[in-house]
Design an enzyme around this catalytic site. Structure first.
Site, PDB file in Angstrom:
ATOM      1  N   LYS A 103      46.272  58.939   6.098  1.00  0.00           N
ATOM      2  CA  LYS A 103      46.009  57.810   6.991  1.00  0.00           C
ATOM      3  C   LYS A 103      44.709  57.070   6.652  1.00  0.00           C
ATOM      4  CE  LYS A 103      48.681  59.665  10.856  1.00  0.00           C
ATOM      5  NZ  LYS A 103      48.740  59.929  12.298  1.00  0.00           N
ATOM      6  N   ASP A 149      49.415  55.082  16.890  1.00  0.00           N
ATOM      7  CA  ASP A 149      49.335  56.409  17.519  1.00  0.00           C
ATOM      8  C   ASP A 149      48.813  56.340  18.963  1.00  0.00           C
ATOM      9  OD1 ASP A 149      50.322  57.914  15.373  1.00  0.00           O
ATOM     10  OD2 ASP A 149      48.350  58.035  14.429  1.00  0.00           O
TER      11      ASP A 149
END
Ligand code: ATR
Length: 293
Positions: A66, A102
């Site tokens: 990420k 997220d």
């Protein structure tokens, strides 16, 4: 023509994302195909560029890439900027766009599925790694009154808060909801034993549960909360959910809903359509239960 997407990670074989996006595509009538892409640990950028050059339209990015995805994206959303990480790439003509869904997934799961509005709540997050950083801005934007980050290594929680506030003051978010105090007045980093008390919600963002370990936090903290939320999920009850219920917390759930919600948000970024998540959550939960039986 069918548009191609995938989740890239290492490992990636366990990912539920292909099953989630296949369900979203069927439900919305979108013509997409969604696969898995295992990238070598030292070959993230090459794998992304190969996928894009072969006509791929976008990727979900999972561990451990990420941060690399964040560095690679030419343009980034404000929430990706705040998270310092990217979990969604969209290959726009000329420039790759990086987003992070997220935190929005966590907020939506808590507010919409679990029916718990976050505005004005006191929230305790356990852990100070990437999982925590990814959800800070969306929780603050949802109007939480107090956001405390408690970590086994207190210095890391304090550093996370300091870094977050520095970045936020360099590029302030589009606007906190009316009535919310500035982030600096609501955020605090500390150790497990000086977290304070009176939290409505306790969120586990540590990886302790993966090894089945209990977290060294007082039962009273969990007993006094209205919800304990584990950002991880499993076919069986997670270690944190078990700990919270045993401590007397009236309600505890794992992070399967967050997974489905962050996927829906990515789907929206790519396709401009928001799929319904409730039926997909139910189907996945049943799938997991059948596997565990
Ligand atoms: P990520 O960035 O993916 O969240 P990480 O940086 O390894 O992963 O962070 C894992 C988090 O889980 C950290 O907050 C870690 O605490 P430390 O900062 O003290 O290492 C926490 N963690 C992992 N195992 C733990 C355990 N057994 N008990 C308590 N906290 C634990």
């Amino acid at each position: 023509m069918t548009d191609r997407y995938a989740v890239i990670g290492n490992p990636v074989a366990h990912s539920r994302s292909p099953s989630i996006h296949a369900r979203f595509a069927r439900q919305t009538g979108q013509d997409i195909e969604y696969g898995r892409l295992l990238a070598p640990l030292d070959g993230f950028v090459e794998a992304v560029e190969r996928f894009r050059d072969a006509g791929g339209r976008g990727l979900n990015v999972t561990l451990p890439f990420k941060l690399e995805a964040f560095a690679w994206a030419a343009r980034r959303s404000a929430r990706a900027q705040a998270a310092g990480a990217v979990n969604t790439l969209r290959f726009d003509a000329g420039a790759a766009y990086g987003d992070n869904t997220d935190g929005a997934g966590l907020v939506r799961d808590i507010e919409a599925r679990l029916g718990l509005p976050l505005a004005g709540r006191s929230v305790l997050i356990l852990g100070a790694g990437g999982a925590t950083r990814g959800v800070l801005a969306p929780l603050l934007d949802a109007g939480v009154a107090r956001l405390t980050i408690a970590n086994r290594t207190p210095a890391r929680a304090i550093a996370l808060v300091d870094g977050f506030l520095r970045a936020a003051s360099a590029s302030p978010p589009a606007g906190a909801p009316g009535g919310s105090a500035p982030a600096g007045a609501r955020l605090r980093g500390c150790g497990f034993d000086d977290a304070g008390q009176g939290f409505d919600l306790v969120v586990n963002a540590t990886s302790a549960g993966l090894a089945g370990e209990r977290l060294p936090i007082a039962d009273a903290l969990l007993a006094g909360a209205v919800l304990a939320y584990d950002m991880f999920y499993a076919a069986r009850e997670t270690a944190f959910v078990a700990q919270a219920l045993a401590a007397g917390c009236p309600r505890a759930c794992d992070g399967l809903g967050m997974l489905v919600e962050q996927a829906a948000e990515s789907f929206l970024v790519w396709r401009g359509v928001r799929p319904l998540t409730a039926p997909v959550y139910e189907a996945l939960r049943a799938e997991l239960a059948a596997e565990a039986a």
